[in-house]
Motif scaffolding. Structure first.
Motif, PDB file in Angstrom:
ATOM      1  N   ARG A  27     -28.649  -9.389  20.765  1.00  0.00           N
ATOM      2  CA  ARG A  27     -29.188  -8.346  19.885  1.00  0.00           C
ATOM      3  C   ARG A  27     -29.800  -8.971  18.639  1.00  0.00           C
ATOM      4  O   ARG A  27     -30.895  -8.614  18.217  1.00  0.00           O
ATOM      5  CB  ARG A  27     -28.084  -7.368  19.495  1.00  0.00           C
ATOM      6  CG  ARG A  27     -28.338  -5.987  20.032  1.00  0.00           C
ATOM      7  CD  ARG A  27     -27.181  -5.088  19.817  1.00  0.00           C
ATOM      8  NE  ARG A  27     -26.370  -5.049  21.014  1.00  0.00           N
ATOM      9  CZ  ARG A  27     -25.205  -4.441  21.109  1.00  0.00           C
ATOM     10  NH1 ARG A  27     -24.679  -3.861  20.061  1.00  0.00           N
ATOM     11  NH2 ARG A  27     -24.541  -4.433  22.218  1.00  0.00           N
ATOM     12  N   TYR A  28     -29.084  -9.937  18.054  1.00  0.00           N
ATOM     13  CA  TYR A  28     -29.626 -10.616  16.877  1.00  0.00           C
ATOM     14  C   TYR A  28     -30.901 -11.363  17.221  1.00  0.00           C
ATOM     15  O   TYR A  28     -31.873 -11.348  16.470  1.00  0.00           O
ATOM     16  CB  TYR A  28     -28.611 -11.622  16.305  1.00  0.00           C
ATOM     17  CG  TYR A  28     -27.357 -10.992  15.766  1.00  0.00           C
ATOM     18  CD1 TYR A  28     -26.114 -11.595  15.951  1.00  0.00           C
ATOM     19  CD2 TYR A  28     -27.397  -9.793  15.057  1.00  0.00           C
ATOM     20  CE1 TYR A  28     -24.955 -11.028  15.456  1.00  0.00           C
ATOM     21  CE2 TYR A  28     -26.239  -9.218  14.571  1.00  0.00           C
ATOM     22  CZ  TYR A  28     -25.018  -9.833  14.774  1.00  0.00           C
ATOM     23  OH  TYR A  28     -23.867  -9.272  14.299  1.00  0.00           O
ATOM     24  N   ALA A  29     -30.858 -12.021  18.389  1.00  0.00           N
ATOM     25  CA  ALA A  29     -32.022 -12.811  18.792  1.00  0.00           C
ATOM     26  C   ALA A  29     -33.234 -11.916  18.983  1.00  0.00           C
ATOM     27  O   ALA A  29     -34.345 -12.256  18.570  1.00  0.00           O
ATOM     28  CB  ALA A  29     -31.723 -13.568  20.080  1.00  0.00           C
ATOM     29  N   ILE A  30     -33.020 -10.752  19.603  1.00  0.00           N
ATOM     30  CA  ILE A  30     -34.136  -9.837  19.821  1.00  0.00           C
ATOM     31  C   ILE A  30     -34.662  -9.332  18.481  1.00  0.00           C
ATOM     32  O   ILE A  30     -35.872  -9.305  18.244  1.00  0.00           O
ATOM     33  CB  ILE A  30     -33.724  -8.646  20.706  1.00  0.00           C
ATOM     34  CG1 ILE A  30     -33.381  -9.132  22.113  1.00  0.00           C
ATOM     35  CG2 ILE A  30     -34.824  -7.612  20.777  1.00  0.00           C
ATOM     36  CD1 ILE A  30     -32.897  -8.036  23.026  1.00  0.00           C
ATOM     37  N   ASP A  31     -33.745  -8.945  17.599  1.00  0.00           N
ATOM     38  CA  ASP A  31     -34.163  -8.490  16.271  1.00  0.00           C
ATOM     39  C   ASP A  31     -35.023  -9.541  15.591  1.00  0.00           C
ATOM     40  O   ASP A  31     -36.125  -9.254  15.120  1.00  0.00           O
ATOM     41  CB  ASP A  31     -32.938  -8.221  15.389  1.00  0.00           C
ATOM     42  CG  ASP A  31     -32.320  -6.864  15.647  1.00  0.00           C
ATOM     43  OD1 ASP A  31     -31.318  -6.529  15.004  1.00  0.00           O
ATOM     44  OD2 ASP A  31     -32.858  -6.129  16.501  1.00  0.00           O
ATOM     45  N   ALA A  32     -34.507 -10.760  15.567  1.00  0.00           N
ATOM     46  CA  ALA A  32     -35.222 -11.843  14.878  1.00  0.00           C
ATOM     47  C   ALA A  32     -36.587 -12.057  15.510  1.00  0.00           C
ATOM     48  O   ALA A  32     -37.580 -12.259  14.817  1.00  0.00           O
ATOM     49  CB  ALA A  32     -34.408 -13.131  14.934  1.00  0.00           C
ATOM     50  N   CYS A  33     -36.612 -11.990  16.830  1.00  0.00           N
ATOM     51  CA  CYS A  33     -37.875 -12.208  17.538  1.00  0.00           C
ATOM     52  C   CYS A  33     -38.892 -11.143  17.190  1.00  0.00           C
ATOM     53  O   CYS A  33     -40.040 -11.436  16.884  1.00  0.00           O
ATOM     54  CB  CYS A  33     -37.596 -12.212  19.042  1.00  0.00           C
ATOM     55  SG  CYS A  33     -38.994 -12.760  20.004  1.00  0.00           S
ATOM     56  N   ILE A  34     -38.449  -9.871  17.216  1.00  0.00           N
ATOM     57  CA  ILE A  34     -39.364  -8.774  16.904  1.00  0.00           C
ATOM     58  C   ILE A  34     -39.920  -8.934  15.494  1.00  0.00           C
ATOM     59  O   ILE A  34     -41.132  -8.829  15.273  1.00  0.00           O
ATOM     60  CB  ILE A  34     -38.651  -7.412  17.016  1.00  0.00           C
ATOM     61  CG1 ILE A  34     -38.245  -7.138  18.461  1.00  0.00           C
ATOM     62  CG2 ILE A  34     -39.537  -6.294  16.509  1.00  0.00           C
ATOM     63  CD1 ILE A  34     -37.380  -5.920  18.623  1.00  0.00           C
ATOM     64  N   VAL A  35     -39.039  -9.219  14.546  1.00  0.00           N
ATOM     65  CA  VAL A  35     -39.489  -9.339  13.155  1.00  0.00           C
ATOM     66  C   VAL A  35     -40.468 -10.501  13.009  1.00  0.00           C
ATOM     67  O   VAL A  35     -41.492 -10.403  12.339  1.00  0.00           O
ATOM     68  CB  VAL A  35     -38.284  -9.527  12.207  1.00  0.00           C
ATOM     69  CG1 VAL A  35     -38.747  -9.843  10.800  1.00  0.00           C
ATOM     70  CG2 VAL A  35     -37.443  -8.264  12.184  1.00  0.00           C
ATOM     71  N   ARG A  36     -40.145 -11.589  13.683  1.00  0.00           N
ATOM     72  CA  ARG A  36     -41.004 -12.772  13.608  1.00  0.00           C
ATOM     73  C   ARG A  36     -42.400 -12.460  14.113  1.00  0.00           C
ATOM     74  O   ARG A  36     -43.400 -12.779  13.477  1.00  0.00           O
ATOM     75  CB  ARG A  36     -40.380 -13.882  14.452  1.00  0.00           C
ATOM     76  CG  ARG A  36     -40.917 -15.268  14.144  1.00  0.00           C
ATOM     77  CD  ARG A  36     -40.118 -16.348  14.834  1.00  0.00           C
ATOM     78  NE  ARG A  36     -39.869 -16.074  16.228  1.00  0.00           N
ATOM     79  CZ  ARG A  36     -38.665 -16.065  16.789  1.00  0.00           C
ATOM     80  NH1 ARG A  36     -37.599 -16.289  16.062  1.00  0.00           N
ATOM     81  NH2 ARG A  36     -38.521 -15.813  18.080  1.00  0.00           N
ATOM     82  N   ILE A  37     -42.460 -11.781  15.280  1.00  0.00           N
ATOM     83  CA  ILE A  37     -43.757 -11.448  15.867  1.00  0.00           C
ATOM     84  C   ILE A  37     -44.521 -10.501  14.951  1.00  0.00           C
ATOM     85  O   ILE A  37     -45.703 -10.712  14.672  1.00  0.00           O
ATOM     86  CB  ILE A  37     -43.577 -10.799  17.256  1.00  0.00           C
ATOM     87  CG1 ILE A  37     -42.955 -11.802  18.223  1.00  0.00           C
ATOM     88  CG2 ILE A  37     -44.897 -10.303  17.795  1.00  0.00           C
ATOM     89  CD1 ILE A  37     -42.571 -11.193  19.546  1.00  0.00           C
ATOM     90  N   MET A  38     -43.841  -9.464  14.469  1.00  0.00           N
ATOM     91  CA  MET A  38     -44.530  -8.473  13.648  1.00  0.00           C
ATOM     92  C   MET A  38     -44.977  -9.074  12.323  1.00  0.00           C
ATOM     93  O   MET A  38     -46.030  -8.721  11.803  1.00  0.00           O
ATOM     94  CB  MET A  38     -43.615  -7.265  13.388  1.00  0.00           C
ATOM     95  CG  MET A  38     -43.412  -6.370  14.584  1.00  0.00           C
ATOM     96  SD  MET A  38     -44.931  -5.834  15.390  1.00  0.00           S
ATOM     97  CE  MET A  38     -45.702  -4.894  14.104  1.00  0.00           C
ATOM     98  N   LYS A  39     -44.181 -10.008  11.803  1.00  0.00           N
ATOM     99  CA  LYS A  39     -44.556 -10.625  10.533  1.00  0.00           C
ATOM    100  C   LYS A  39     -45.881 -11.360  10.673  1.00  0.00           C
ATOM    101  O   LYS A  39     -46.700 -11.351   9.764  1.00  0.00           O
ATOM    102  CB  LYS A  39     -43.449 -11.583  10.092  1.00  0.00           C
ATOM    103  CG  LYS A  39     -43.609 -12.062   8.677  1.00  0.00           C
ATOM    104  CD  LYS A  39     -42.332 -12.721   8.186  1.00  0.00           C
ATOM    105  CE  LYS A  39     -42.540 -13.237   6.766  1.00  0.00           C
ATOM    106  NZ  LYS A  39     -41.405 -13.997   6.299  1.00  0.00           N
TER     107      LYS A  39
END
Lengths: 233, 737
Positions: B669-681
């Motif tokens: 869950r953390y990894a997915i969150d971080a990934c989504i934020v990274r991509i959107m950033k």
């Protein structure tokens, strides 16, 4: 040559007013007293009739009284619309400023006039642009806590019925049914709340042929969609 | 020789014609040497020469040029053509070949006579050369008349040769050369008048053969025949066809014999690809590769068949283990990983040998393994099974059951296998937990080289972040040993009279363990703890120690009446026994109150001390289970033949699998969150589907993310104000800075 063209000429004779618009946020005291003091008295008189003397606001009891005078149930959407019009911040309570705001906007100062104005208000609120704002407002209005950002399922079911029941009866009935049966979600977020509104507006019901799981509909609607499909099979 | 007299044109021609007739006669006679009398030659040459250099109006160059043309025309039309037209079949070819040779010689000598024209007249006027003129005449007068018949004969002969007859290859070569030359600098005549028909005939020939062979022959037999055919066609080209025909012939043969029947051939039931793999027919498989390799996309069906076969084999292994587990036997599941590794090695050999290390086959092998390597057996994911496999592997290695090379090879295989497993993070969690147990409880059995080798190889394949915790754990053990030396050195006396060894673990690296800091230790142990604490405090800065008594071991000397025996116990067991140093009898209630152990832990301890193999304590009543009303007494009569015994205690029944899955889920869950934020950033604005697919791609190195989970995380991030929906299109997201 006039320095600013926007200054209307007729106001030059009154030295204290700043603009000519009605939505003055900080009106100068003197202008207020100069303006329709007769009306203001009427609004406040009305307010005091229903307000709690010690707290200085209209509380749930007062609202009930008001509703019976207006001959509407206190669960009628028109009361919620009135709250919206006055930008009421706390459910069940109307402050003096909020009261004044609404009555002024509706241009009424007696119960009779207010009662008459309610159907017009409803018409105005039902205009698409206003309605989505009203819809979002009705969700926030349920918050009891400052930090709150979601609403429990039971309240949502009632709210949906009140707010969308007349326009999207089918969708509301099925969705409320689903919400009651499922046990994954205990609360609804603003995103899900707005999502449902979009769902009602965009998706053909009950066929739902134009719904897609590949798009960004909130997961709760995906689950709702799958649940509906299972029932229809 | 200088002549004063002018040569008249007609005069000169007469001389010429005499020479030409002589030439013709000589050719007809076909003596081995075609020789013109040198004197005559010289005379002819000189005559022409003179006629050319004579001054105007006696300069006859143009007329001589035309005369040359007439001569060759005449020869071609009146001599060569009739002779050829009289003959048929092979005789036609022979005559044609013969006449062609004569013509060439004729033209050669004639050109010698007329050579002077070549030097000045022809270049000056930019006329076609003498050879060109001659060739053109031959083409127009002879070639065009006979080429159809000739072509038919040639093709008929080729067909005969294909059926096994011997034919005159030189003859064909010569005849086909005519076709080539008639193109006058281009290959057009050869292509349109011959090659085209040859290719057509070849196609129908091999089509007939293919339909027969495919019915009658097994796959290997068919392939051998195909290989033979290709070889023969190539030879044909070198023997008498023009080299440009080779690629076209080969393409046709390949197309008809190999491509159009590929499916039928490869899927032949008893001899097709899967049968060959089953029977280990490496020669035939190599042949298959050789045959299909030159064909564009030809290897794809072969690689496909390979992939399907390997996947089937793998699936069979999995099913075997699943069935056995359903029937209650877990042995199959344990040996499964070893079997999969063996399978991988076996088919890797095929890829490298028969299929010449071709990327298509590496890919096919990979895809096949990915199919079955991610199936569950008896509730365990493949990741867990592989971690178990490693655990037993390293426990064995301490006993030297495997040589160093064999161990390294197995480690390599395990790391390769991990590449096929999609839930790599689950493997790492299980591996870490088991590594911790090995390091803490079996540290004298642990082979450090092997453990480090595995971690290094994993690091190389999956990256440093994947193995950082494991490396930390191994380093911790090393550091702990050194620190322990320092601690020992600092002591002037044994705290509490006990030899204390402490292993300090770095919380971040190790799995989380329940602590038992509330445990009431006996006085001697408390002294130990305090001693270490103060030493640690001098060496480090503001670090808090959390004591894991649940994971310690104690050596306790039991002074039994018969003889003293050394007991190897867990700290919990030791602590319970130490209570009996003060009183002989204790009730369960007293024990639990004095120690502050949990009920579950105490029951396990008491079971191991009073109801199991060794009765260190006597229990009243002497039942096989512990109840809260039991009374315990030190068994002074206890004895054993050995001087030291290990009193084992069964580990607590935690559902390790469940915990690992929970932990991994949380990490994901953390990894997915971080990934989504990274991509959107970085993208700022992105439609939903693209966000999801990018997320999947980025995370696929570690695990296969569930699309629904990604969706939920996106919604959660919306609620937390990291993203918002675009006002105009609710299926597009905007990054909230």
């Amino acid at each position: 040559m006039p320095r600013t063209a926007s200054k209307p000429k007729k106001k030059r004779s009154k030295p204290y007013t700043v603009t000519s618009s009605d939505t003055v946020s900080v009106p100068s005291a003197s202008s207020e007293t100069k303006k329709s003091s007769k009306e203001k008295d009427g609004k406040y008189k009305l307010f005091n009739k229903y307000a709690n003397a010690s707290s200085g606001v209209i509380d749930p009891e007062g609202i009930e009284k008001l509703c019976s005078k207006l001959k509407v149930s206190h669960t009628d959407i028109k009361i919620l619309m009135l709250a919206w019009k006055m930008k009421s911040e706390r459910q069940g309570y109307f402050t003096k400023a909020e009261w004044r705001r609404a009555l002024k906007a509706l241009k009424v100062d007696t119960i009779k006039k207010l009662k008459k104005a309610l159907p017009e208000l409803e018409q105005e609120v039902r205009k698409p642009l206003n309605f989505s704002d009203f819809y979002a407002y009705s969700f926030r209005y349920c918050f009891t806590d400052e930090k709150q950002n979601c609403v429990d399922i039971e309240t949502i079911c009632q709210l949906l019925d009140m707010v969308l029941g007349s326009t999207f009866r089918d969708q509301v009935d099925h969705f409320v049914n689903y919400l009651k049966i499922q046990n994954v979600y205990k609360v609804i977020t603003m995103d899900q709340w707005m999502g449902f509104y979009r769902f009602c507006n965009e998706i053909i019901f009950p066929d739902m042929t134009n719904y897609s799981l590949e798009l960004a509909w909130p997961s709760i609607l995906d689950n709702f969609f799958e649940w509906m499909r299972e029932k229809q099979a | 020789m200088y002549r004063a007299t002018i040569i008249d044109f007609e005069q000169g021609c007469k001389c010429l014609e005499a020479g030409v007739s002589e030439l013709k006669r000589i050719l007809e006679e076909e003596t081995s040497e075609t020789r013109i009398d040198p004197k005559q030659y010289l005379e002819l040459y000189t005559t022409i020469y003179n006629m050319c250099i004579q001054k105007h109006p006696h300069d006859h160059s143009q007329r001589l040029y035309n005369k040359y043309h007439d001569i060759v025309e005449h020869y071609a039309k009146k001599t060569v053509l009739p002779c050829v037209q009289q003959k048929h079949d092979e005789y036609l070819l022979r005559e044609l070949s013969r006449r062609w040779d004569h013509y060439k010689v004729f033209v050669k000598w004639l050109s010698h006579f007329f050579n002077y024209l070549e030097r000045f007249f022809i270049p000056q006027r930019n006329y076609p050369s003498l050879l060109e003129v001659a060739m053109k005449s031959f083409r127009n007068r002879v070639y065009l008349e006979v080429q159809v018949n000739a072509k038919d004969v040639v093709i008929a002969l080729i067909d005969k040769e294909r059926e096994g007859a011997q034919i005159d290859m030189e003859l064909l070569k010569n005849v086909l050369d005519i076709f080539v030359q008639s193109g006058m600098g281009t290959i057009e005549r050869y292509k349109e008048d011959f090659e085209m028909f040859l290719l057509e005939e070849t196609e129908s020939y091999y089509a007939r053969k293919a339909s027969r062979w495919i019915q009658e022959c097994s796959c290997p037999e068919y392939m051998i025949k195909s290989e033979e055919s290709l070889k023969k066609e190539k030879e044909r080209v070198t023997h008498y066809l023009h080299s440009s025909t080779e690629s076209k012939l080969v393409e046709i043969v390949q197309d008809i014999l190999l491509v159009s029947v590929a499916k039928h051939l490869l899927e032949k039931e008893h001899s097709g690809c899967s049968a060959l793999l089953r029977d280990d027919k490496t020669d035939d498989l190599s042949r298959m590769y050789r045959l299909y390799h030159p064909i564009p996309k030809g290897l794809e069906p072969v690689a496909d068949a390979f992939r399907i076969y390997v996947a089937r084999e793998g699936n069979a292994l999995i099913k075997q283990a699943q069935d056995a587990a359903a029937n209650g036997s877990l042995v199959e599941a344990q040996v499964l990983v070893g079997k999969i590794i063996d399978l991988h090695e076996k088919y890797m050999v095929y890829v490298m040998d028969c299929f010449k290390n071709h990327t298509l086959f590496h890919k096919a092998l990979k895809e096949a393994f990915e199919v079955f390597c991610n199936k569950k057996v008896a509730g365990s994911s493949s990741a867990e099974l592989v971690a178990n496999f490693c655990d037993s592997l390293f426990k064995k290695s301490g006993n030297d059951k495997l040589s160093d090379e064999a161990m390294e090879a197995t480690i390599d295989n395990v790391v390769k296998l991990l590449d096929y497993i999609s839930d790599k993070d689950i493997f790492s969690e299980f591996y870490r937990k088991k590594l911790a147990r090995r390091l803490l409880f079996d540290h004298h059995k642990v082979n450090k080289e092997h453990e480090t080798s595995m971690i290094t190889k994993l690091k190389r394949q999956q990256g440093g972040q994947y193995t950082s915790k494991m490396e930390g754990m191994v380093t911790d053990m090393q550091l702990a040993k050194e620190f322990q030396k320092g601690f020992k050195g600092s002591l002037t006396a044994k705290p509490g009279g006990i030899d204390l060894a402490v292993t300090v673990l770095n919380t971040g690296f190790w799995p989380s363990y329940k602590t038992s800091t509330d445990l009431n230790l006996p006085r001697e142990m408390v002294e130990c703890v305090e001693a270490f604490k103060s030493y640690y405090g001098t060496k480090t800065n503001q670090r808090k120690l959390r004591w894991l008594y649940s994971h310690g071991t104690c050596h306790v000397i039991g002074s039994f009446d018969p003889k003293p025996i050394e007991l190897v116990l867990s700290t919990y067991q030791a602590v319970v026994l130490c209570l009996f140093n003060n009183t002989e009898r204790l009730t369960y209630q007293e024990i639990i109150e004095q120690l502050n152990l949990s009920h579950e832990d105490l029951v396990r301890v008491l079971l191991s001390l009073s109801c199991a193999k060794y009765r260190i304590l006597n229990k009243e009543p002497a039942s096989k289970s512990i109840s809260t009303t039991d009374v315990f007494e030190f068994n002074s009569k206890f004895t054993s033949t050995m001087r030291r015994i290990k009193v084992s205690i069964p580990p607590p029944p935690i559902d390790e699998r469940k915990k690992v899955v929970e932990d991994v889920d949380q990490d994901r869950r953390y990894a997915i969150d971080a990934c989504i934020v990274r991509i959107m950033k970085s993208r700022k604005v992105l439609p939903h589907q693209q966000l999801v697919s990018q997320c999947v791609e980025q995370l696929s190195r570690m695990f296969k993310p569930d699309i629904k989970m990604i969706k939920k995380r996106i919604e959660d991030l919306i609620t937390r104000d990291y993203l918002k929906r675009d006002a105009k299109n609710h299926h597009i997201f905007n990054y909230v800075a």
